[in-house]
Design a protein around this motif. Structure first.
Motif, mmCIF file in Angstrom:
data_model
loop_
_atom_site.group_PDB
_atom_site.id
_atom_site.type_symbol
_atom_site.label_atom_id
_atom_site.label_comp_id
_atom_site.label_asym_id
_atom_site.label_seq_id
_atom_site.Cartn_x
_atom_site.Cartn_y
_atom_site.Cartn_z
ATOM 1 N N GLY A 1 54.504 17.287 15.410
ATOM 2 C CA GLY A 1 53.649 18.150 14.619
ATOM 3 C C GLY A 1 54.181 18.283 13.206
ATOM 4 N N MET A 2 53.577 19.243 12.479
ATOM 5 C CA MET A 2 53.906 19.429 11.076
ATOM 6 C C MET A 2 54.947 20.520 10.861
ATOM 7 S SD MET A 2 51.812 17.331 9.446
ATOM 8 C CE MET A 2 51.448 17.983 7.864
ATOM 9 N N GLY A 3 54.953 21.530 11.706
ATOM 10 C CA GLY A 3 55.900 22.625 11.543
ATOM 11 C C GLY A 3 55.643 23.460 10.311
ATOM 12 N N ALA A 4 54.385 23.645 9.970
ATOM 13 C CA ALA A 4 54.040 24.360 8.743
ATOM 14 C C ALA A 4 54.021 25.874 8.919
ATOM 15 C CB ALA A 4 52.681 23.875 8.240
ATOM 16 N N PRO B 1 61.814 24.491 2.763
ATOM 17 C CA PRO B 1 62.654 25.625 3.148
ATOM 18 C C PRO B 1 62.454 26.027 4.611
ATOM 19 C CG PRO B 1 61.637 26.042 1.021
ATOM 20 C CD PRO B 1 61.039 24.779 1.550
ATOM 21 N N GLU B 2 61.233 25.881 5.122
ATOM 22 C CA GLU B 2 60.978 26.190 6.534
ATOM 23 C C GLU B 2 61.773 25.244 7.434
ATOM 24 O OE1 GLU B 2 58.379 25.603 4.410
ATOM 25 O OE2 GLU B 2 57.626 27.655 4.148
ATOM 26 N N GLU C 1 64.496 23.637 6.612
ATOM 27 C CA GLU C 1 65.917 23.969 6.477
ATOM 28 C C GLU C 1 66.272 25.159 7.363
ATOM 29 O OE1 GLU C 1 66.487 24.462 2.272
ATOM 30 O OE2 GLU C 1 67.093 22.366 2.037
ATOM 31 N N ALA C 2 65.358 26.145 7.448
ATOM 32 C CA ALA C 2 65.598 27.307 8.310
ATOM 33 C C ALA C 2 65.594 26.889 9.784
ATOM 34 C CB ALA C 2 64.545 28.377 8.054
ATOM 35 N N PHE C 3 64.640 26.025 10.184
ATOM 36 C CA PHE C 3 64.603 25.522 11.557
ATOM 37 C C PHE C 3 65.909 24.788 11.877
ATOM 38 C CE2 PHE C 3 59.767 24.824 10.922
ATOM 39 C CZ PHE C 3 59.525 26.170 11.101
ATOM 40 N N LEU C 4 66.351 23.961 10.927
ATOM 41 C CA LEU C 4 67.554 23.160 11.112
ATOM 42 C C LEU C 4 68.793 24.052 11.226
ATOM 43 C CD1 LEU C 4 68.395 20.178 11.228
ATOM 44 C CD2 LEU C 4 68.682 20.242 8.773
ATOM 45 N N ALA C 5 68.896 25.054 10.354
ATOM 46 C CA ALA C 5 70.049 25.959 10.380
ATOM 47 C C ALA C 5 70.092 26.744 11.689
ATOM 48 C CB ALA C 5 69.997 26.903 9.186
#
Length: 187
Positions: free
Chosen positions: A83-86, A170-171, A173-177
């Motif tokens: 998906g896009m993860g938006a 940024p979203e 990056e937040a998911f990754l962190a």
């Protein structure tokens, strides 16, 4: 030709090597003309087409059901989600993987391609026959170039028709962190 010179009673043959030099140059010339030179190989990158007056709503729209996002992190860590993860309120489930042959990123790409083909074969109203897998590759600032090259090679190996290297949001990056914190990796 060989000639005999007689000096002081001893005869020593003298060989003229001038024809041998000519033969050497003829052989070098022959092999230069008959050998094919190796052509440099480079990866083809197709840039997107954009008209100057194109409506932003009509630019390449990616369907959520055909999208796959790959996040490249440091220390050769790869995360992906379908998906896009938006929507930051509904974060996607990031799955960790690697470049290994078993349960690696290649298997994830193949599984998504099969899923899209199955949806088209079943006559899903959201998809038509022209829909293909679209992969968005998002390298983090701390990822390395080797991983980016390897993932581009995977796109070529798996014949992914549409893929793009885009800036990480940024979203994402937040998911990754959050995922790396949950897995015990420091940022």
């Amino acid at each position: 030709m060989a000639a005999m010179e007689i000096k002081g009673g001893k005869g020593a043959p003298h060989v003229d090597l001038t024809p041998m030099v000519d033969l050497g140059f003829l052989l070098i010339t022959f092999f230069m003309f008959t050998t094919t030179m190796s052509k440099p190989t480079a990866m083809e990158i197709q840039m997107p087409y954009k008209e100057p007056d194109m409506d932003p709503s009509k630019s390449s729209l990616v369907k959520e059901s055909t999208a796959m996002t790959i996040l490249l992190s440091k220390d050769h860590r790869i995360y992906y989600y379908y998906g896009m993860g938006a929507d930051p309120k509904r974060p996607p489930e990031l799955k960790a993987t690697n470049f290994k042959n078993i349960d690696g990123i290649r298997d994830a790409i193949i599984a998504k391609k099969k899923e899209i083909k199955g949806m088209i074969d079943q006559g899903s109203p959201a998809l038509d026959i022209s829909d293909k897998l679209t992969v968005m590759i998002k390298p983090a600032d701390n990822s390395n170039t080797e991983d980016l090259i390897n993932i581009l090679d995977e796109m070529s190996i798996n014949a992914v028709p549409v893929y793009a290297v885009v800036d990480i949001t940024p979203e994402d990056e937040a998911f990754l962190a959050a995922t790396e914190k949950r897995m015990g990796f420091e940022k």
